[in-house]
Scaffold this motif. Structure first.
Motif, short mmCIF file in Angstrom:
data_model
loop_
_atom_site.label_atom_id
_atom_site.label_comp_id
_atom_site.label_asym_id
_atom_site.label_seq_id
_atom_site.Cartn_x
_atom_site.Cartn_y
_atom_site.Cartn_z
N ALA A 72 0.83 -1.21 0.00
CA ALA A 72 0.00 0.00 0.00
C ALA A 72 0.87 1.26 0.00
O ALA A 72 0.58 2.23 -0.71
N ILE A 73 1.95 1.23 0.78
CA ILE A 73 2.87 2.38 0.83
C ILE A 73 3.52 2.59 -0.54
O ILE A 73 3.70 3.72 -1.00
N SER A 74 3.88 1.50 -1.21
CA SER A 74 4.50 1.62 -2.54
C SER A 74 3.50 2.21 -3.54
O SER A 74 3.89 2.97 -4.42
N LEU A 75 2.20 1.86 -3.40
CA LEU A 75 1.18 2.45 -4.26
C LEU A 75 1.08 3.95 -4.01
O LEU A 75 0.90 4.75 -4.94
N TYR A 76 1.19 4.34 -2.75
CA TYR A 76 1.13 5.76 -2.40
C TYR A 76 2.34 6.49 -2.97
O TYR A 76 2.21 7.58 -3.54
N LYS A 77 3.52 5.88 -2.83
CA LYS A 77 4.75 6.50 -3.34
C LYS A 77 4.67 6.67 -4.86
O LYS A 77 5.07 7.72 -5.41
N ASN A 78 4.15 5.66 -5.56
CA ASN A 78 4.03 5.75 -7.01
C ASN A 78 3.06 6.85 -7.42
O ASN A 78 3.29 7.58 -8.40
N SER A 79 1.95 6.97 -6.67
CA SER A 79 0.98 8.03 -6.97
C SER A 79 1.59 9.41 -6.70
O SER A 79 1.35 10.36 -7.45
N LEU A 80 2.36 9.51 -5.63
CA LEU A 80 3.03 10.77 -5.30
C LEU A 80 4.02 11.16 -6.39
O LEU A 80 4.08 12.33 -6.81
N ASP A 81 4.75 10.18 -6.87
CA ASP A 81 5.71 10.44 -7.94
C ASP A 81 4.99 10.90 -9.21
O ASP A 81 5.45 11.81 -9.91
N GLU A 82 3.85 10.28 -9.48
CA GLU A 82 3.04 10.68 -10.64
C GLU A 82 2.50 12.10 -10.45
O GLU A 82 2.45 12.89 -11.39
N ALA A 83 2.10 12.42 -9.21
CA ALA A 83 1.52 13.73 -8.92
C ALA A 83 2.55 14.85 -9.07
O ALA A 83 2.21 15.98 -9.45
N PHE A 84 3.81 14.56 -8.78
CA PHE A 84 4.86 15.56 -8.91
C PHE A 84 5.05 16.00 -10.37
O PHE A 84 5.62 17.07 -10.64
N LYS A 85 4.55 15.20 -11.31
CA LYS A 85 4.68 15.55 -12.73
C LYS A 85 3.54 16.45 -13.20
O LYS A 85 3.55 16.93 -14.33
N GLU A 86 2.54 16.66 -12.32
CA GLU A 86 1.43 17.55 -12.66
C GLU A 86 1.91 19.01 -12.61
O GLU A 86 2.87 19.33 -11.91
N PRO A 87 1.24 19.91 -13.33
CA PRO A 87 1.61 21.33 -13.28
C PRO A 87 1.60 21.88 -11.86
O PRO A 87 2.42 22.72 -11.51
N GLU A 88 0.64 21.40 -11.07
CA GLU A 88 0.57 21.80 -9.67
C GLU A 88 0.28 20.56 -8.83
O GLU A 88 -0.60 19.76 -9.16
N LEU A 89 1.04 20.40 -7.75
CA LEU A 89 0.86 19.22 -6.90
C LEU A 89 -0.52 19.25 -6.24
O LEU A 89 -0.89 20.27 -5.63
N PRO A 90 -1.31 18.17 -6.36
CA PRO A 90 -2.65 18.14 -5.75
C PRO A 90 -2.58 18.32 -4.23
O PRO A 90 -1.61 17.92 -3.58
N ALA A 91 -3.63 18.89 -3.68
CA ALA A 91 -3.67 19.20 -2.25
C ALA A 91 -3.58 17.95 -1.38
O ALA A 91 -3.13 18.01 -0.23
N THR A 92 -3.99 16.81 -1.92
CA THR A 92 -3.99 15.58 -1.13
C THR A 92 -2.58 15.13 -0.74
O THR A 92 -2.41 14.30 0.15
N PHE A 93 -1.56 15.69 -1.41
CA PHE A 93 -0.17 15.35 -1.09
C PHE A 93 0.56 16.49 -0.39
O PHE A 93 1.79 16.51 -0.36
N LYS A 94 -0.19 17.41 0.18
CA LYS A 94 0.42 18.56 0.83
C LYS A 94 0.02 18.67 2.29
O LYS A 94 -1.02 18.15 2.71
N ASP A 95 0.84 19.38 3.03
CA ASP A 95 0.50 19.86 4.38
C ASP A 95 -0.14 18.79 5.25
O ASP A 95 0.39 17.70 5.39
N SER A 96 -1.28 19.11 5.84
CA SER A 96 -1.91 18.23 6.84
C SER A 96 -2.33 16.89 6.24
O SER A 96 -2.29 15.86 6.92
#
Length: 580
Positions: free
Chosen positions: A412-436
């Motif tokens: 599950a953690i590896s799935l999260y890491k892969n999604s995070l890596d994918e999100a970093f390629k977006e023009p703007e990082l989604p809020a679900t990977f920020k702050d709180s």
């Protein structure tokens, strides 16, 4: 004829004495006509009882005579009376030969009862369903091509034999009702055909990769063709799936007797149309394992409705432990998820997705079948990645909360890491990977349930993947887009410090155990007993050689974790020196 002579006993004696022509003479002789007609009920029972599974092979003349006798009875008996007796004989059949010999005369009687056939046909099909349902289904721990051996099993052969007898019996009635969509007999036959996809067929492997030429697969093909012909649009039973899935066990029990005067919709008979039989049907229709006419699968249903509804069948099949239903659930889910678009909104997440994830995890962790465990992990990843980032995180949180297994949490953690890596390629990082939101997820991921006293052997997979995730974040997020840098102190205090203490204690503990084993080996006379506790289980009955292997494996894991902690700490310290 001497009235003291009982025609039933007389016929039975002639058959036992192998006087088959004489026995048939009794059936057609006019002087026996009245007593013969009055005793048809008992004659049916006696004649059927003469048949065993080997009769057709060892005594073909007896079997042929019994067939002729039953055919004559159909012509001479009162149809309603004979019908009831044939139905009873199906219910009490002791072997498949008896079941088989009853079907043709039963069909002849039904064809004669043109006016009263609806209820009579239903009684007959109910009796047949009951007989089929009582066929035991074996389950062996075989996988892949080994499952070809299942075709040699006596019960699988029984299933193939009995199912092959059914189309010749019901096909004439399908022909009669084909053009009347609302007629009750059509619904009765449809409900019966759906019931055949349940027990025992749902337990039998019909995977084309391993059983392409199996008899069971051939039987299933006939059933699918007949149900598609009869129903034209079998997908209309999508409406019944959710209803059956949510059915309370407090509704009418399976064995409850219905009022004979009560007109119940054939599709409301839960012993026929239920979540198991519908799951078997939709596996056959949508798994891609069978050829289905294009006209039988209309494209008027929305993909979302189709997938969410059929996934209820997948969830149900994955709740079994046997290979047959499990493999069907795996292939059905794998195929139906292909119909889902990408980046589905998190608002579309329902309980069926969470339940599917839960059952897939259960199969991946506990199933005795390695191939199914691997497939379930792949499908779990597919399910998660079908949703947008918020939806993925919701499913991943659910996995972490419910897995109770370090390897699955690590996945599950590896799935999260892969999604995070994918999100970093977006023009703007989604809020679900920020702050709180990010920190809430990291709190779940970087968790030692008992602090420094946690069992690191049991948690190794989870710890290793969590450390890799943290290191990835430190290296990747150089601009502190996630605001992760501001939480270094919290991560250090709540996770890394107790982890270092736990590593120190665990290494010392296992090194002592290793030393004890070496001492026991060098001083066998001292009888030193060494026990190891892993995951709460005391391993004191295994040989010292295996204990040593376990200890060395644990120490290797500790060294790996220790190295990851050191590299992570180094990255954090370097990052602290850079301005935020």
């Amino acid at each position: 004829m001497d009235q003291s002579v009982d025609v039933v006993d007389h016929v039975s004696s002639l058959l036992d004495g192998e006087k088959y022509k004489e026995a048939l003479t009794v059936a057609v002789d006019e002087k026996y006509a009245k007593q013969f007609k009055d005793n048809c009920w008992d004659l049916i029972s006696v004649i059927v009882s003469k048949v065993n599974n080997d009769t057709n092979t060892l005594k073909p003349s007896l079997y042929g005579t019994c067939e002729q006798f039953l055919s004559i009875i159909v012509q001479k008996a009162v149809p309603e009376e004979a019908l009831l007796e044939f139905i009873e004989q199906i219910e009490v059949s002791k072997n498949d030969a008896q079941f088989s010999i009853i079907l043709q005369p039963l069909q002849q009687l039904l064809l004669k009862l043109t006016l009263k056939r609806g209820r009579s046909l239903e009684w007959c099909l109910n009796a047949i369903s009951t007989y089929i349902d009582n066929i035991p289904v074996p389950e062996y721990e075989l996988e892949g091509k080994q499952r070809l051996l299942m075709e040699c099993d006596d019960n699988i052969r029984r299933i193939n034999k009995v199912y092959s007898l059914l189309p010749p019996f019901y096909c004439p009635f399908i022909s009669e009702v084909m053009n009347d969509d609302k007629c009750r007999p059509k619904q009765i036959i449809s409900a019966f055909l759906i019931s055949l996809f349940g027990k025992p067929l749902v337990y039998v492997d019909v995977d084309p990769d391993t059983n392409k030429q199996s008899e069971t697969r051939a039987c299933t093909k006939f059933l699918i063709a007949d149900i598609c012909t009869l129903l034209k649009n079998p997908l209309k039973f999508l409406a019944y799936i959710e209803k059956c899935s949510n059915e309370s066990e407090k509704t009418k029990p399976k064995n409850e007797k219905y009022d004979e005067n009560e007109e119940i919709d054939p599709y409301d008979h839960k012993e026929k149309v239920n979540i198991t039989t519908l799951s078997g049907l939709f596996y056959a229709l949508l798994s891609g394992h069978f050829e289905i006419p294009d006209t039988a699968l209309p494209l008027v249903y929305s993909p979302e409705y189709l997938v969410c509804t059929v996934l209820l069948c997948g969830v149900h099949l994955l709740s079994f432990t046997e290979y047959g239903p499990l493999s069907k659930g795996i292939y059905l889910c794998k195929e139906i998820l292909k119909k889902y678009p990408e980046n589905i909104l998190s608002s579309k997440l329902t309980m069926v997705h969470y339940n599917l994830g839960k059952n897939l995890m259960t199969v991946a962790i506990y199933s005795m079948y390695q191939s199914l465990r691997k497939e379930s992990v792949v499908i779990l990843g597919t399910l998660v990645n079908k949703f947008d980032y918020k939806g993925r995180c919701s499913l991943i949180k659910y996995m972490i909360d419910n897995a109770n297994h370090s390897g699955m949490i690590g996945y599950a953690i590896s799935l999260y890491k892969n999604s995070l890596d994918e999100a970093f390629k977006e023009p703007e990082l989604p809020a679900t990977f920020k702050d709180s939101q990010l920190m809430a997820m990291l709190k779940k991921i970087c968790h030692l349930p008992h602090g420094a006293e946690s069992d690191l052997v049991e948690l190794a997979d989870q710890i290793i993947t969590s450390l890799n995730l943290l290191r990835y974040l430190v290296i990747k997020d150089t601009g502190n887009v996630t605001n992760f840098k501001n939480n270094f102190v919290a991560i250090e205090t709540s996770y890394l410090e107790p982890l270092r203490v736990a590593l120190k204690m665990s290494k010392a503990h296992y090194e002592v155990k290793l030393k004890d084993i070496e001492e026991a080996k060098n001083n066998p006379k001292e009888n030193i007993n060494v026990s190891i506790n892993v995951g709460g289980n005391v391993l004191d009955t295994i040989p010292d050689k295996n204990k040593k292997e376990i200890i060395l494996s644990a120490l290797n894991a500790f060294h790996l974790i220790e190295g990851l902690v050191a590299r992570l700490s180094e990255c954090i310290n370097l990052n602290k020196q850079k301005p935020v």
